[in-house]
Design a protein around this motif. Sequence first.
Motif, PDB file in Angstrom:
ATOM      1  N   VAL A 151      -1.360   9.286   6.313  1.00 49.51           N
ATOM      2  CA  VAL A 151      -0.757   9.377   5.267  1.00 49.51           C
ATOM      3  C   VAL A 151       0.208   8.369   4.583  1.00 49.51           C
ATOM      4  O   VAL A 151       0.957   7.877   5.502  1.00 49.51           O
ATOM      5  CB  VAL A 151      -0.016  10.891   5.125  1.00 49.51           C
ATOM      6  CG1 VAL A 151       0.630  10.987   3.957  1.00 49.51           C
ATOM      7  CG2 VAL A 151      -0.960  11.950   5.501  1.00 49.51           C
ATOM      8  N   TRP A 152      -0.045   8.228   3.496  1.00 51.98           N
ATOM      9  CA  TRP A 152       0.849   7.431   2.615  1.00 51.98           C
ATOM     10  C   TRP A 152       1.773   8.206   1.468  1.00 51.98           C
ATOM     11  O   TRP A 152       0.870   8.664   0.740  1.00 51.98           O
ATOM     12  CB  TRP A 152       0.438   6.064   2.107  1.00 51.98           C
ATOM     13  CG  TRP A 152      -0.159   5.197   3.279  1.00 51.98           C
ATOM     14  CD1 TRP A 152       0.406   3.978   3.673  1.00 51.98           C
ATOM     15  CD2 TRP A 152      -1.393   5.050   3.757  1.00 51.98           C
ATOM     16  NE1 TRP A 152      -0.502   3.593   4.522  1.00 51.98           N
ATOM     17  CE2 TRP A 152      -1.791   4.216   4.569  1.00 51.98           C
ATOM     18  CE3 TRP A 152      -2.614   6.000   3.628  1.00 51.98           C
ATOM     19  CZ2 TRP A 152      -2.812   3.873   5.308  1.00 51.98           C
ATOM     20  CZ3 TRP A 152      -3.753   5.654   3.983  1.00 51.98           C
ATOM     21  CH2 TRP A 152      -3.630   4.563   5.110  1.00 51.98           C
ATOM     22  N   VAL A 153       3.034   8.023   1.332  1.00 53.95           N
ATOM     23  CA  VAL A 153       3.460   8.815   0.242  1.00 53.95           C
ATOM     24  C   VAL A 153       4.208   7.757  -0.635  1.00 53.95           C
ATOM     25  O   VAL A 153       5.314   6.969  -0.042  1.00 53.95           O
ATOM     26  CB  VAL A 153       4.581   9.893   0.640  1.00 53.95           C
ATOM     27  CG1 VAL A 153       5.261  10.668  -0.502  1.00 53.95           C
ATOM     28  CG2 VAL A 153       3.854  10.865   1.552  1.00 53.95           C
ATOM     29  N   TYR A 154       3.993   7.672  -1.848  1.00 51.54           N
ATOM     30  CA  TYR A 154       4.609   6.746  -3.048  1.00 51.54           C
ATOM     31  C   TYR A 154       5.372   7.723  -3.629  1.00 51.54           C
ATOM     32  O   TYR A 154       4.790   8.466  -4.740  1.00 51.54           O
ATOM     33  CB  TYR A 154       3.413   6.106  -3.614  1.00 51.54           C
ATOM     34  CG  TYR A 154       2.845   5.125  -2.395  1.00 51.54           C
ATOM     35  CD1 TYR A 154       3.293   3.652  -2.173  1.00 51.54           C
ATOM     36  CD2 TYR A 154       1.505   5.636  -2.253  1.00 51.54           C
ATOM     37  CE1 TYR A 154       2.687   3.061  -1.123  1.00 51.54           C
ATOM     38  CE2 TYR A 154       0.888   4.684  -1.421  1.00 51.54           C
ATOM     39  CZ  TYR A 154       1.182   3.464  -0.922  1.00 51.54           C
ATOM     40  OH  TYR A 154       0.680   2.707   0.066  1.00 51.54           O
ATOM     41  N   GLN A 155       6.713   7.450  -4.005  1.00 48.21           N
ATOM     42  CA  GLN A 155       7.533   8.273  -4.920  1.00 48.21           C
ATOM     43  C   GLN A 155       7.555   7.350  -6.077  1.00 48.21           C
ATOM     44  O   GLN A 155       7.848   6.469  -6.219  1.00 48.21           O
ATOM     45  CB  GLN A 155       9.010   8.410  -4.119  1.00 48.21           C
ATOM     46  CG  GLN A 155       9.857   9.064  -4.998  1.00 48.21           C
ATOM     47  CD  GLN A 155      11.244   9.290  -4.325  1.00 48.21           C
ATOM     48  OE1 GLN A 155      11.336  10.050  -3.559  1.00 48.21           O
ATOM     49  NE2 GLN A 155      12.103   8.319  -4.598  1.00 48.21           N
ATOM     50  N   CYS A 156       7.378   8.069  -7.139  1.00 48.09           N
ATOM     51  CA  CYS A 156       7.510   7.496  -8.392  1.00 48.09           C
ATOM     52  C   CYS A 156       8.917   7.711  -8.985  1.00 48.09           C
ATOM     53  O   CYS A 156       9.690   8.507  -8.423  1.00 48.09           O
ATOM     54  CB  CYS A 156       6.518   8.230  -9.478  1.00 48.09           C
ATOM     55  SG  CYS A 156       6.370   7.469 -11.040  1.00 48.09           S
ATOM     56  N   SER A 157       9.368   6.656  -9.623  1.00 48.46           N
ATOM     57  CA  SER A 157      10.734   6.661 -10.388  1.00 48.46           C
ATOM     58  C   SER A 157      10.952   7.898 -11.297  1.00 48.46           C
ATOM     59  O   SER A 157      12.116   7.810 -11.904  1.00 48.46           O
ATOM     60  CB  SER A 157      11.099   5.188 -10.978  1.00 48.46           C
ATOM     61  OG  SER A 157      10.255   4.911 -11.943  1.00 48.46           O
ATOM     62  N   ARG A 158       9.868   8.327 -11.743  1.00 52.01           N
ATOM     63  CA  ARG A 158       9.970   9.508 -12.704  1.00 52.01           C
ATOM     64  C   ARG A 158       8.702  10.622 -12.574  1.00 52.01           C
ATOM     65  O   ARG A 158       7.781  10.115 -12.266  1.00 52.01           O
ATOM     66  CB  ARG A 158      10.054   8.959 -14.077  1.00 52.01           C
ATOM     67  CG  ARG A 158       8.945   8.360 -14.489  1.00 52.01           C
ATOM     68  CD  ARG A 158       9.059   8.296 -16.305  1.00 52.01           C
ATOM     69  NE  ARG A 158       7.820   7.653 -16.748  1.00 52.01           N
ATOM     70  CZ  ARG A 158       6.889   7.930 -17.191  1.00 52.01           C
ATOM     71  NH1 ARG A 158       6.571   9.346 -16.907  1.00 52.01           N
ATOM     72  NH2 ARG A 158       5.725   7.124 -17.388  1.00 52.01           N
ATOM     73  N   ALA A 159       9.178  11.798 -13.097  1.00 49.22           N
ATOM     74  CA  ALA A 159       7.597  12.597 -13.291  1.00 49.22           C
ATOM     75  C   ALA A 159       6.747  12.150 -14.260  1.00 49.22           C
ATOM     76  O   ALA A 159       7.362  11.750 -15.294  1.00 49.22           O
ATOM     77  CB  ALA A 159       8.157  14.076 -13.282  1.00 49.22           C
ATOM     78  N   PHE A 160       5.682  12.342 -13.984  1.00 48.93           N
ATOM     79  CA  PHE A 160       4.614  11.933 -15.148  1.00 48.93           C
ATOM     80  C   PHE A 160       4.590  13.252 -16.149  1.00 48.93           C
ATOM     81  O   PHE A 160       4.523  14.285 -15.428  1.00 48.93           O
ATOM     82  CB  PHE A 160       3.125  11.615 -14.578  1.00 48.93           C
ATOM     83  CG  PHE A 160       3.190  10.502 -13.718  1.00 48.93           C
ATOM     84  CD1 PHE A 160       3.063   9.327 -14.483  1.00 48.93           C
ATOM     85  CD2 PHE A 160       3.292  10.254 -12.462  1.00 48.93           C
ATOM     86  CE1 PHE A 160       2.896   7.841 -13.964  1.00 48.93           C
ATOM     87  CE2 PHE A 160       3.230   9.185 -11.970  1.00 48.93           C
ATOM     88  CZ  PHE A 160       3.134   7.934 -12.655  1.00 48.93           C
ATOM     89  N   ILE A 161       4.415  12.942 -17.307  1.00 45.18           N
ATOM     90  CA  ILE A 161       4.061  14.091 -18.294  1.00 45.18           C
ATOM     91  C   ILE A 161       2.602  14.738 -17.907  1.00 45.18           C
ATOM     92  O   ILE A 161       1.861  13.937 -17.268  1.00 45.18           O
ATOM     93  CB  ILE A 161       4.219  13.599 -19.580  1.00 45.18           C
ATOM     94  CG1 ILE A 161       3.369  12.701 -20.222  1.00 45.18           C
ATOM     95  CG2 ILE A 161       5.781  13.421 -19.903  1.00 45.18           C
ATOM     96  CD1 ILE A 161       3.482  12.426 -21.447  1.00 45.18           C
ATOM     97  N   GLU A 162       2.185  15.834 -18.356  1.00 46.12           N
ATOM     98  CA  GLU A 162       1.071  16.450 -18.134  1.00 46.12           C
ATOM     99  C   GLU A 162      -0.115  15.563 -18.390  1.00 46.12           C
ATOM    100  O   GLU A 162      -0.977  15.346 -17.526  1.00 46.12           O
ATOM    101  CB  GLU A 162       0.846  17.618 -18.761  1.00 46.12           C
ATOM    102  CG  GLU A 162      -0.277  18.609 -18.412  1.00 46.12           C
ATOM    103  CD  GLU A 162      -0.351  20.105 -19.062  1.00 46.12           C
ATOM    104  OE1 GLU A 162      -1.358  20.319 -19.221  1.00 46.12           O
ATOM    105  OE2 GLU A 162       0.632  20.514 -19.149  1.00 46.12           O
ATOM    106  N   LYS A 163      -0.108  14.913 -19.489  1.00 47.54           N
ATOM    107  CA  LYS A 163      -1.310  13.865 -20.026  1.00 47.54           C
ATOM    108  C   LYS A 163      -1.523  12.949 -18.938  1.00 47.54           C
ATOM    109  O   LYS A 163      -2.524  12.485 -18.367  1.00 47.54           O
ATOM    110  CB  LYS A 163      -1.038  13.355 -21.465  1.00 47.54           C
ATOM    111  CG  LYS A 163      -2.110  12.519 -21.794  1.00 47.54           C
ATOM    112  CD  LYS A 163      -1.996  11.839 -23.242  1.00 47.54           C
ATOM    113  CE  LYS A 163      -2.721  10.950 -23.650  1.00 47.54           C
ATOM    114  NZ  LYS A 163      -2.841   9.410 -23.138  1.00 47.54           N
ATOM    115  N   GLU A 164      -0.369  12.111 -18.529  1.00 47.55           N
ATOM    116  CA  GLU A 164      -0.261  11.040 -17.501  1.00 47.55           C
ATOM    117  C   GLU A 164      -0.819  11.438 -16.303  1.00 47.55           C
ATOM    118  O   GLU A 164      -1.421  10.790 -15.705  1.00 47.55           O
ATOM    119  CB  GLU A 164       1.277  10.451 -17.486  1.00 47.55           C
ATOM    120  CG  GLU A 164       1.681   9.878 -18.656  1.00 47.55           C
ATOM    121  CD  GLU A 164       3.276   9.245 -18.792  1.00 47.55           C
ATOM    122  OE1 GLU A 164       3.524   8.436 -19.151  1.00 47.55           O
ATOM    123  OE2 GLU A 164       3.817  10.137 -17.902  1.00 47.55           O
TER     124      GLU A 164
END
Length: 167
Positions: free
Chosen positions: A12-25
């Motif tokens: 497993v690899w987990v990549y944390q994004c700097s923000r949450a994506f909106i639903e469309k994204e």
Amino acid sequence: MIPAGFPDNARVWVYQCSRAFIEKEAREVNEQLHHFYAGWQTHGSPVKGWAGLLFRQFVVVIADETDEQVSGCSTDSSVRVIKSLERQYNVNFFDRMMITFLVKGKAEMLPFAQVQYAIEKGYITPDTMLFNNVVTNKKELYTKWMVPLKDSWLAGRVSFGNVPAQR
């Protein structure tokens, strides 16, 4: 959300994004991740893998290495997908100084340097769940990805002083 059929030792690899994506994204990201893992290969052989967006903020990649080890080139291909998402959405998946906690049911990020302050002000407590993104296999993903701050790798780097635990 993680499909059945992966052994506990699946990588497993987990990549944390700097923000949450909106639903469309989020839909677009999941579609791109699906295209990636559907064609993921190692040394010309298909990788039994999966990738998806969890909490609209974490890309999780899983590879079953039972029959075929994921090579460096195959790992690099997954990182290229993450880098492509970074460019496409103007986000960062590799900032290790941001720590994410589950606060009131929502993933909330804090810079490492502000964690102690957040504890002192009661925004987070020893019982606040921390996303432990250094998990390495499916079993750890299920059992150690979200852990109370007091039981995490970060506990030894902060002081709880007289902060009461949540009830």
